[in-house]
Design a protein around this motif. Structure first.
Motif, short mmCIF file in Angstrom:
data_model
loop_
_atom_site.label_atom_id
_atom_site.label_comp_id
_atom_site.label_asym_id
_atom_site.label_seq_id
_atom_site.Cartn_x
_atom_site.Cartn_y
_atom_site.Cartn_z
N THR A 147 22.95 -26.64 11.08
CA THR A 147 22.49 -27.48 9.86
C THR A 147 23.65 -27.38 8.81
OG1 THR A 147 21.36 -25.96 8.70
CG2 THR A 147 20.22 -27.21 10.46
N PHE A 148 23.91 -28.60 8.40
CA PHE A 148 24.72 -28.94 7.28
C PHE A 148 23.92 -29.70 6.11
CE2 PHE A 148 27.60 -28.16 10.73
CZ PHE A 148 28.57 -27.35 10.55
N ASP A 149 23.95 -28.85 4.97
CA ASP A 149 23.47 -29.60 3.61
C ASP A 149 24.35 -30.24 2.91
OD1 ASP A 149 21.14 -28.46 4.74
OD2 ASP A 149 20.34 -27.50 2.94
N ASP A 150 23.69 -31.31 2.16
CA ASP A 150 24.71 -31.64 0.70
C ASP A 150 25.57 -32.86 1.14
OD1 ASP A 150 22.73 -30.23 -0.41
OD2 ASP A 150 24.37 -28.91 -1.07
N HIS A 205 17.49 -34.77 2.95
CA HIS A 205 17.69 -33.96 1.71
C HIS A 205 17.29 -34.57 0.70
CE1 HIS A 205 18.86 -29.99 0.84
NE2 HIS A 205 20.23 -30.51 0.26
N THR A 206 16.37 -35.35 0.53
CA THR A 206 15.84 -36.41 -0.48
C THR A 206 17.22 -37.36 -1.01
OG1 THR A 206 16.52 -34.84 -2.41
CG2 THR A 206 14.62 -34.33 -1.18
N VAL A 207 16.71 -38.05 -2.04
CA VAL A 207 17.84 -38.95 -2.55
C VAL A 207 18.73 -38.24 -3.66
CG1 VAL A 207 18.00 -41.01 -3.78
CG2 VAL A 207 16.34 -40.90 -1.87
N THR A 208 18.03 -37.48 -4.40
CA THR A 208 18.59 -37.02 -5.56
C THR A 208 18.68 -35.40 -5.68
OG1 THR A 208 16.84 -36.96 -7.04
CG2 THR A 208 18.07 -38.99 -6.94
N HIS A 209 18.40 -34.86 -4.57
CA HIS A 209 18.46 -33.47 -4.62
C HIS A 209 17.66 -32.56 -5.61
CE1 HIS A 209 20.02 -29.26 -3.95
NE2 HIS A 209 20.43 -29.71 -2.92
N THR A 210 16.57 -33.29 -5.91
CA THR A 210 15.52 -32.75 -7.04
C THR A 210 14.76 -31.74 -6.28
OG1 THR A 210 14.41 -33.24 -9.21
CG2 THR A 210 14.04 -34.48 -6.88
N SER A 211 14.17 -30.95 -7.13
CA SER A 211 13.04 -29.98 -6.68
C SER A 211 11.70 -30.63 -6.54
CB SER A 211 12.80 -28.95 -7.63
OG SER A 211 11.55 -28.12 -7.38
N LEU A 212 11.50 -30.90 -5.55
CA LEU A 212 10.05 -31.59 -5.26
C LEU A 212 8.84 -31.24 -5.96
CD1 LEU A 212 10.49 -32.47 -1.30
CD2 LEU A 212 11.21 -34.04 -3.46
N HIS A 249 27.06 -25.17 3.91
CA HIS A 249 27.21 -26.49 2.70
C HIS A 249 28.82 -26.75 2.77
CE1 HIS A 249 23.52 -24.28 1.67
NE2 HIS A 249 23.20 -25.37 1.03
N LYS A 250 29.66 -25.94 2.00
CA LYS A 250 30.86 -26.61 1.95
C LYS A 250 31.97 -25.59 2.77
CE LYS A 250 34.41 -26.87 -1.87
NZ LYS A 250 34.91 -26.74 -3.37
N ILE A 251 32.86 -26.23 3.39
CA ILE A 251 33.84 -25.39 4.37
C ILE A 251 35.16 -25.53 3.33
CG2 ILE A 251 35.24 -25.06 6.14
CD1 ILE A 251 32.20 -24.67 6.60
N ALA A 252 35.53 -24.24 2.89
CA ALA A 252 36.63 -24.25 1.75
C ALA A 252 37.70 -23.22 2.14
CB ALA A 252 36.10 -23.74 0.65
#
Length: 311
Positions: free
Chosen positions: A122-125, A195-202, A69-72
């Motif tokens: 894979t990279f999300d978000d 990853h959908t449009v709004t990242h909501t639970s389908l 997800h995030k690289i920090a």
């Protein structure tokens, strides 16, 4: 008349005699000795690719699909530290893993040297820390792609090859540089996925809402010039009607996908495994601790997981 015939016969005899003299009467030129030039011009056989490991081929083995997800700067629940991301790349490489995309995995057409095992990034978000450009257009060396490119310069057989599950309207921020990022990803052979449009639970949406989320994401990705083949389910949760992930119609257009990825938490089956469900593909989270990257790589080294190995 008889005298003329006799003279003609003598002339024919003289002509035939002349043909027996070397280099006479149109004799074919001597055939030169073979020079070997054709053999020397033949294209040499290509060198066989060196084996990445001494592991025996295993086309039925498991495949690691890793999820970042995030690289920090520091490690957190959904953050992979830059130091550990670099360590991940080093360990993957030393253990004989080579990167492939989700699409290549689904197709069972993975470009791997003999003895290598696939690792699916894979990279999300679409967080900015995944892919950031500097003002001069170069890749930020501290983002995930920048760290990976630096590693690939030393190890060209470990190129930047990943599937990014993006969120509209501006993946990774920097809207003015989005076209340049898309061009680079295409050049490197990367993929974009939904990853959908709004990242909501389908699961919370009705059928119309699910279609709106899926169609909007697919349209966005196709407009960027990519083919949207798969979805990383937000929170790993499928809609109530899972058939909508495969195909549906929305506002007069037909949509279809080929696979769906979960959030965790174990290796996926071989591309040729009959029991593989392309719409419930498990992933390994980019974290430490139980069921994280280090946990599963340790299992591979200890023999608890038998990975896919190319011939």
């Amino acid at each position: 008349m008889r005298k003329a015939r006799t003279e003609l016969r003598h002339r024919l005899i003289l002509a035939l005699s002349a043909c027996l003299i070397p280099a006479g009467c149109g004799q074919a030129p001597p055939i030169p000795a073979a020079s070997g030039r054709l053999e020397n011009q033949a294209t040499p056989a290509p060198e066989p690719m060196p084996r990445a490991t001494d592991r025996a081929a295993n086309l039925q083995g498991d495949v690691l699909i890793v999820e970042y997800h995030k690289i920090a700067a520091a490690e957190a629940r959904w953050d992979r530290s830059r130091a550990r991301f670099r360590a991940d790349l080093e360990r993957f490489y030393k253990m004989g893993f080579r990167p492939v995309t989700v699409g290549q995995y689904l197709d069972g057409n993975m470009p791997l040297p003999p003895g290598a095992s696939p690792i699916v990034f894979t990279f999300d978000d679409s967080h900015p820390s995944q892919f950031r450009l500097l003002k001069d257009g170069s890749v930020d060396p501290d983002c995930a792609v920048g760290i990976w490119r630096s590693f690939a310069e030393k190890h060209p057989d470990f190129p930047v090859r990943a599937t990014f599950y993006v969120l509209p309207p501006t993946p990774w921020g920097q809207p003015k540089q989005l076209a340049a990022k898309y061009a680079l990803l295409k050049e490197w052979g990367c993929e974009l996925g939904s990853h959908t449009v709004t990242h909501t639970s389908l699961k919370k949406l009705d059928a119309e809402g699910v279609k709106r989320e899926l169609a909007g994401a697919i349209d966005f990705i196709e407009a960027a010039g990519f083919r949207c083949r798969t979805i990383a389910l937000p929170y790993g949760i499928a809609p109530k009607d899972e058939r909508l992930l495969r195909a549906f119609e929305y506002r007069g257009k037909r949509y279809a996908m080929e696979g769906a990825l979960l959030v965790g938490a174990n290796p996926a089956r071989s591309p040729s495994a009959s029991a593989r469900d392309a719409f419930r593909l498990p992933r390994i989270q980019g974290i430490e601790g139980d069921m994280g990257i280090t946990y599963w790589l340790d299992r591979v080294e200890q023999g608890g997981v038998r990975p896919y190995v190319a011939k």
